[in-house]
Motif scaffolding. Structure first.
Motif, PDB file in Angstrom:
ATOM      1  N   PHE A   1     -34.751  -3.916  29.801  1.00 41.48           N
ATOM      2  CA  PHE A   1     -35.819  -4.191  28.838  1.00 41.48           C
ATOM      3  C   PHE A   1     -36.109  -2.936  28.018  1.00 41.48           C
ATOM      4  CE2 PHE A   1     -40.297  -4.338  27.597  1.00 41.48           C
ATOM      5  CZ  PHE A   1     -40.360  -5.573  26.972  1.00 41.48           C
ATOM      6  N   SER A   2     -36.230  -1.793  28.686  1.00 40.81           N
ATOM      7  CA  SER A   2     -36.509  -0.527  27.997  1.00 40.81           C
ATOM      8  C   SER A   2     -35.402  -0.166  27.019  1.00 40.81           C
ATOM      9  CB  SER A   2     -36.688   0.605  29.009  1.00 40.81           C
ATOM     10  OG  SER A   2     -37.827   0.390  29.787  1.00 40.81           O
ATOM     11  N   GLN A   3     -34.155  -0.341  27.432  1.00 46.31           N
ATOM     12  CA  GLN A   3     -33.021  -0.003  26.563  1.00 46.31           C
ATOM     13  C   GLN A   3     -33.004  -0.867  25.305  1.00 46.31           C
ATOM     14  OE1 GLN A   3     -29.291  -0.109  28.657  1.00 46.31           O
ATOM     15  NE2 GLN A   3     -29.708   1.789  29.744  1.00 46.31           N
ATOM     16  N   VAL A   4     -33.214  -2.162  25.478  1.00 47.51           N
ATOM     17  CA  VAL A   4     -33.210  -3.064  24.322  1.00 47.51           C
ATOM     18  C   VAL A   4     -34.394  -2.753  23.415  1.00 47.51           C
ATOM     19  CG1 VAL A   4     -33.461  -5.479  23.599  1.00 47.51           C
ATOM     20  CG2 VAL A   4     -31.897  -4.883  25.455  1.00 47.51           C
ATOM     21  N   LEU A   5     -35.540  -2.491  23.996  1.00 42.48           N
ATOM     22  CA  LEU A   5     -36.723  -2.152  23.210  1.00 42.48           C
ATOM     23  C   LEU A   5     -36.486  -0.884  22.394  1.00 42.48           C
ATOM     24  CD1 LEU A   5     -39.582  -3.273  22.771  1.00 42.48           C
ATOM     25  CD2 LEU A   5     -40.361  -1.719  24.549  1.00 42.48           C
ATOM     26  N   GLN A   6     -35.897   0.120  23.024  1.00 40.54           N
ATOM     27  CA  GLN A   6     -35.620   1.379  22.337  1.00 40.54           C
ATOM     28  C   GLN A   6     -34.635   1.167  21.182  1.00 40.54           C
ATOM     29  OE1 GLN A   6     -33.877   4.476  24.762  1.00 40.54           O
ATOM     30  NE2 GLN A   6     -34.610   6.057  23.379  1.00 40.54           N
ATOM     31  N   ALA A   7     -33.633   0.321  21.396  1.00 46.66           N
ATOM     32  CA  ALA A   7     -32.612   0.094  20.381  1.00 46.66           C
ATOM     33  C   ALA A   7     -33.102  -0.784  19.227  1.00 46.66           C
ATOM     34  CB  ALA A   7     -31.377  -0.546  21.015  1.00 46.66           C
ATOM     35  N   THR A   8     -33.965  -1.744  19.520  1.00 49.44           N
ATOM     36  CA  THR A   8     -34.346  -2.716  18.491  1.00 49.44           C
ATOM     37  C   THR A   8     -35.740  -2.516  17.924  1.00 49.44           C
ATOM     38  OG1 THR A   8     -35.144  -4.295  20.146  1.00 49.44           O
ATOM     39  CG2 THR A   8     -32.824  -4.482  19.453  1.00 49.44           C
ATOM     40  N   GLU A   9     -36.628  -1.956  18.696  1.00 47.25           N
ATOM     41  CA  GLU A   9     -38.018  -1.769  18.259  1.00 47.25           C
ATOM     42  C   GLU A   9     -38.502  -0.364  18.619  1.00 47.25           C
ATOM     43  OE1 GLU A   9     -39.415  -4.082  16.478  1.00 47.25           O
ATOM     44  OE2 GLU A   9     -38.023  -5.700  16.891  1.00 47.25           O
ATOM     45  N   PRO A  10     -37.941   0.664  17.994  1.00 44.88           N
ATOM     46  CA  PRO A  10     -38.295   2.037  18.383  1.00 44.88           C
ATOM     47  C   PRO A  10     -39.777   2.353  18.239  1.00 44.88           C
ATOM     48  CG  PRO A  10     -36.860   2.028  16.446  1.00 44.88           C
ATOM     49  CD  PRO A  10     -36.948   0.622  16.936  1.00 44.88           C
TER      50      PRO A  10
END
Length: 151
Positions: free
Chosen positions: A7-16
């Motif tokens: 979840f954290s990785q996707v959030l960082q990549a898509t919604e910085p």
């Protein structure tokens, strides 16, 4: 990799913009009581949140009930999303937004991988990706359509 890590990785990549404000709350127990106690601890320590992701449905239901015990409810005071889409998450008392995974497809692919390796031990390990889907219910009806204002 845990669900929280993913979840954290996707959030960082898509919604910085959102990732910059990410805080991790670790439940000291699993399941419903773990989520409930995590909500109590967060509020006791003066925590404030806009949204929370819980790695499974029981944690999410417990967290939601813990917040309700303090007079806060989703989506008015915060947004919450769980994972698993268990029957409990669809009940009227929760109607929890969740991430649904196709458990039957996961099982089929796991068995296929095991059977393939049993027939040919030289096959290399591989990663199978099974897509998930977002089920929006009452606890975060607009969570993924809201963007920050850049004034």
């Amino acid at each position: 990799m845990t669900r929280g890590d993913a979840f954290s990785q996707v959030l960082q990549a898509t919604e910085p913009w959102c990732y910059q404000n990410l805080a991790t709350i670790c439940a000291q127990e699993d399941g419903y009581e773990g989520g409930r106690k995590a909500a109590h601890e967060m509020l006791k320590n003066g925590g404030k949140l806009d949204g929370i992701y819980c790695a499974n449905a029981l944690l999410a239901c417990g967290f939601l009930d813990g917040m309700r015990e303090h007079g806060m409810d989703a989506p008015n005071d915060f947004h919450i999303i769980g994972f698993d889409d268990t029957p409990q998450t669809a009940q009227y008392s929760y109607r929890l937004s969740t991430i649904r995974q196709d458990v039957m497809e996961i099982a089929k692919r796991a068995l296929w991988c095991l059977e393939s390796r049993a027939q040919d031990a030289s096959l290399l390990q591989r990663l199978e990706v099974v897509p998930v889907s977002l089920v929006l219910r009452n606890t975060s009806p607009e969570a993924f359509s809201v963007k920050p204002s850049h004034s």
